[in-house]
Design a protein around this motif. Structure first.
Motif, PDB file in Angstrom:
ATOM      1  N   THR A  64     -78.625  -4.226  -9.180  1.00  0.00           N
ATOM      2  CA  THR A  64     -78.621  -3.284  -8.076  1.00  0.00           C
ATOM      3  C   THR A  64     -78.267  -4.016  -6.783  1.00  0.00           C
ATOM      4  OG1 THR A  64     -79.943  -1.621  -6.910  1.00  0.00           O
ATOM      5  CG2 THR A  64     -81.072  -3.638  -7.544  1.00  0.00           C
ATOM      6  N   LEU A  65     -77.802  -3.260  -5.790  1.00  0.00           N
ATOM      7  CA  LEU A  65     -77.639  -3.798  -4.444  1.00  0.00           C
ATOM      8  C   LEU A  65     -78.999  -3.808  -3.762  1.00  0.00           C
ATOM      9  CD1 LEU A  65     -74.386  -1.925  -3.349  1.00  0.00           C
ATOM     10  CD2 LEU A  65     -74.589  -4.329  -4.003  1.00  0.00           C
ATOM     11  N   THR A  66     -79.217  -4.801  -2.919  1.00  0.00           N
ATOM     12  CA  THR A  66     -80.525  -4.952  -2.283  1.00  0.00           C
ATOM     13  C   THR A  66     -80.588  -4.428  -0.854  1.00  0.00           C
ATOM     14  OG1 THR A  66     -80.014  -7.146  -1.400  1.00  0.00           O
ATOM     15  CG2 THR A  66     -80.928  -7.040  -3.644  1.00  0.00           C
ATOM     16  N   GLY A  67     -79.424  -4.305  -0.202  1.00  0.00           N
ATOM     17  CA  GLY A  67     -79.433  -3.973   1.220  1.00  0.00           C
ATOM     18  C   GLY A  67     -79.765  -5.167   2.097  1.00  0.00           C
ATOM     19  N   LEU A  68     -79.879  -6.350   1.484  1.00  0.00           N
ATOM     20  CA  LEU A  68     -80.183  -7.587   2.202  1.00  0.00           C
ATOM     21  C   LEU A  68     -78.930  -8.446   2.287  1.00  0.00           C
ATOM     22  CD1 LEU A  68     -83.526  -8.507   0.369  1.00  0.00           C
ATOM     23  CD2 LEU A  68     -83.314  -7.439   2.624  1.00  0.00           C
ATOM     24  N   PRO A  69     -78.852  -9.317   3.280  1.00  0.00           N
ATOM     25  CA  PRO A  69     -77.708 -10.233   3.307  1.00  0.00           C
ATOM     26  C   PRO A  69     -77.820 -11.327   2.246  1.00  0.00           C
ATOM     27  CG  PRO A  69     -79.185 -10.646   5.172  1.00  0.00           C
ATOM     28  CD  PRO A  69     -79.692  -9.414   4.502  1.00  0.00           C
ATOM     29  N   GLU A  70     -79.053 -11.720   1.914  1.00  0.00           N
ATOM     30  CA  GLU A  70     -79.275 -12.782   0.927  1.00  0.00           C
ATOM     31  C   GLU A  70     -80.529 -12.464   0.108  1.00  0.00           C
ATOM     32  OE1 GLU A  70     -77.546 -16.534   3.586  1.00  0.00           O
ATOM     33  OE2 GLU A  70     -79.682 -16.404   3.128  1.00  0.00           O
ATOM     34  N   PRO A  71     -80.395 -12.071  -1.147  1.00  0.00           N
ATOM     35  CA  PRO A  71     -79.145 -11.847  -1.866  1.00  0.00           C
ATOM     36  C   PRO A  71     -78.685 -10.402  -1.688  1.00  0.00           C
ATOM     37  CG  PRO A  71     -80.981 -11.650  -3.376  1.00  0.00           C
ATOM     38  CD  PRO A  71     -81.575 -11.968  -2.030  1.00  0.00           C
ATOM     39  N   ARG A  72     -77.377 -10.214  -1.678  1.00  0.00           N
ATOM     40  CA  ARG A  72     -76.820  -8.865  -1.549  1.00  0.00           C
ATOM     41  C   ARG A  72     -76.989  -8.093  -2.856  1.00  0.00           C
ATOM     42  NH1 ARG A  72     -71.792  -6.230  -1.981  1.00  0.00           N
ATOM     43  NH2 ARG A  72     -71.516  -4.612  -0.381  1.00  0.00           N
ATOM     44  N   ARG A  73     -76.874  -8.815  -3.957  1.00  0.00           N
ATOM     45  CA  ARG A  73     -77.032  -8.174  -5.273  1.00  0.00           C
ATOM     46  C   ARG A  73     -78.158  -8.874  -6.024  1.00  0.00           C
ATOM     47  NH1 ARG A  73     -73.260  -8.379  -9.109  1.00  0.00           N
ATOM     48  NH2 ARG A  73     -72.330 -10.277  -8.292  1.00  0.00           N
ATOM     49  N   LEU A  74     -78.935  -8.082  -6.749  1.00  0.00           N
ATOM     50  CA  LEU A  74     -80.013  -8.597  -7.591  1.00  0.00           C
ATOM     51  C   LEU A  74     -79.738  -8.175  -9.024  1.00  0.00           C
ATOM     52  CD1 LEU A  74     -82.834  -9.947  -7.847  1.00  0.00           C
ATOM     53  CD2 LEU A  74     -83.809  -7.651  -7.520  1.00  0.00           C
ATOM     54  N   LEU A  75     -79.757  -9.140  -9.918  1.00  0.00           N
ATOM     55  CA  LEU A  75     -79.535  -8.861 -11.336  1.00  0.00           C
ATOM     56  C   LEU A  75     -80.746  -9.332 -12.134  1.00  0.00           C
ATOM     57  CD1 LEU A  75     -76.481 -10.379 -10.318  1.00  0.00           C
ATOM     58  CD2 LEU A  75     -75.921  -8.746 -12.114  1.00  0.00           C
TER      59      LEU A  75
END
Length: 486
Positions: A64-75
């Motif tokens: 999913t996308l996190t809406g954060l700059p780091e990390p942008r994506r979480l798997l």
């Protein structure tokens, strides 16, 4: 450019600059009390992914996308909680699958593995490395991802990565790179040169190379015959490591290094020649294992014997009906030039036991297609003249994730398959339905059976190159096995 792998010391160091983070853990770890190691929004998303992702029998990935700059994506890679008794307790193959399936992108990324048992570290880290291969020749490829790895215990504390684990991962990736490299690029001369480059960087290692017709002067007629008509001559590369403290056992690692196998004059049928660049998988494995052991101060005296040749077709090719006298002094009538690997190994194990005085000899080879019928794509087949050594390598395989399964050692049942009217033996069996892989191993052992050396043969045809891609199988297996020898 390939993906680069390194190790992060802490969670903040791993997260810094990472566009994507993959968390890998067993389902029961994720449904338990998970430590908070990610920023709060990402931690909440991780819990949500854990609720919705079912591992199945071999693992699954979600993201999913996190809406954060780091990390942008979480798997999230979810592993099954248990495997069968023939699987590794680490479920290393599931780790490899979820890492390979996760799209980490082409920039900086992180992989966090949560290990309930620190004993799973070697197998898990090696599986991560195996999932991210080095070789690519795709045009227009951008620079590969920079991936950092961090192992955590169930409390969220970092697990230190010992040097031998890190070097095993890197050596496994290099072994896979050798298998994946096209055969015209990695001919016998180039393969030996790459091996020398790796070996000369390790202290207390001495090298010797026997090339071309010089093989005949050393009694190595099997290696010479197989490779004599190729553009680049055949060779045996020998490396010897002596530990600073002395003592230990004298152990040899012998590898089949056929850089390409046409089948020789017994030419492979249409389609069967594809992927034969992978026929050096055994040599790649023993080279990697030797480098890991020697670089990490192995207590044993080690010898490496790389038997390298291209089984080409040409006017000078060895022929069916030829008779060769191998290093053992035994004569072999050729009835199949596509049963060439055993000729290399026969010379190699004999040289290791006789000329180098090895007490224990391991040989590794992509030797028979029948291995895949016998033990499949994930278990190599092993044959040994010593039950204790056989049990040691089985246990080492389960620990490190390079799984093996034993085949019968029964010389009295198999020697008859090699009967010749005019020589000591032929090189290919009469009955291909009679334990073909075990018979091939028996042929190799026949050339050292009058020595006192213990012996273990590893046929890794399936695990080394299961789906048109090298895996580096055998590096972890052999290095872990040697470490376990008293």
């Amino acid at each position: 450019m390939p993906t680069t792998l390194s190790f992060a010391p802490t969670i903040p160091a791993l997260l810094h600059g990472s566009r994507a983070v993959l968390v890998v853990a067993a389902a029961n770890v994720l449904t338990g009390e998970l430590p908070a190691f990610l920023p709060a929004p990402a931690q909440a998303l991780l819990a949500e992914l854990a609720r919705d992702t079912k591992p199945g029998e071999l693992g699954a990935v979600s993201g999913t996308l996190t809406g954060l700059p780091e990390p942008r994506r979480l798997l999230l890679g979810v592993l099954p909680d248990h495997g069968s008794r023939y699987n590794s307790p680490s479920r290393a193959e599931s780790v490899r699958r979820v890492v390979a399936a996760a799209d980490l992108g082409g920039s900086k990324a992180g992989i966090i593995v949560i290990l309930p048992d620190p004993a799973h570290l070697l197998a898990t880290i090696n599986a991560v490395g195996r999932a991210l291969p080095l070789y690519s020749s795709k045009s227009g490829a951008t620079s590969g991802a920079e991936v950092q790895i961090l192992a955590l215990d169930p409390a969220g504390q970092p697990i230190p990565v010992p040097p031998e684990v890190e070097s095993t991962m890197h050596a496994t990736r290099i072994a896979a790179l050798h298998v994946d490299t096209p055969p015209t690029e990695l001919n016998p001369e180039e393969f030996a040169a790459r091996a020398r480059e790796l070996l000369t960087a390790i202290p207390r290692v001495e090298l010797r190379e026997i090339v071309g017709d010089a093989l005949l002067q050393e009694g190595l007629a099997g290696i010479h015959a197989v490779g004599r008509c190729a553009v680049k001559p055949p060779r045996m590369l020998i490396a010897q490591y002596t530990p600073a403290a002395g003592g230990g056992r004298s152990i040899a690692l012998v590898g089949k290094g056929i850089t390409y196998d046409t089948g020789g004059l017994s030419l492979k049928i249409s389609g069967a020649m594809n992927t034969m660049k992978g026929d050096l998988g055994g040599a790649a494995a023993v080279l990697g294992a030797f480098c890991v052991l020697a670089a990490n101060h192995c207590k044993h005296k080690l010898s490496l014997v790389l038997c390298i040749a291209e089984n080409a077709v040409g006017p000078g090719a060895y022929k069916p009906d030829d008779i060769l006298r191998l290093h053992s002094g035994k004569t072999v009538e050729i009835n199949n030039t596509d049963a060439e690997g055993r000729l290399l190994l026969a010379d190699g194990v004999s040289y290791a036991a006789r000329a180098l005085g090895a007490e224990i000899v391991f040989d590794a080879a992509t030797l028979t297609g029948a291995q895949m019928i016998s033990t499949g794509l994930l278990h190599a087949a092993v044959v040994s003249n010593d039950e204790s050594l056989e049990q040691t390598i089985i246990a080492a395989g389960k620990h490190c994730g390079d799984l093996v399964h034993p085949l019968p050692f029964a010389p009295e049942f198999y020697k008859q398959e090699f009967e010749s009217n005019i020589a000591d033996m032929v090189n290919s069996v009469k009955n291909r339905m009679n334990a073909q892989s075990a018979c091939a191993a028996q042929f190799v052992y026949w050339h050292m059976d009058d020595t006192k050396a213990l012996w273990c043969h590893i046929d890794l045809a399936g695990p080394s190159f299961p789906k048109n891609r090298g895996t580096g199988f055998g590096v972890a297996l052999l290095s872990e096995t040697v470490r376990r020898i008293a």
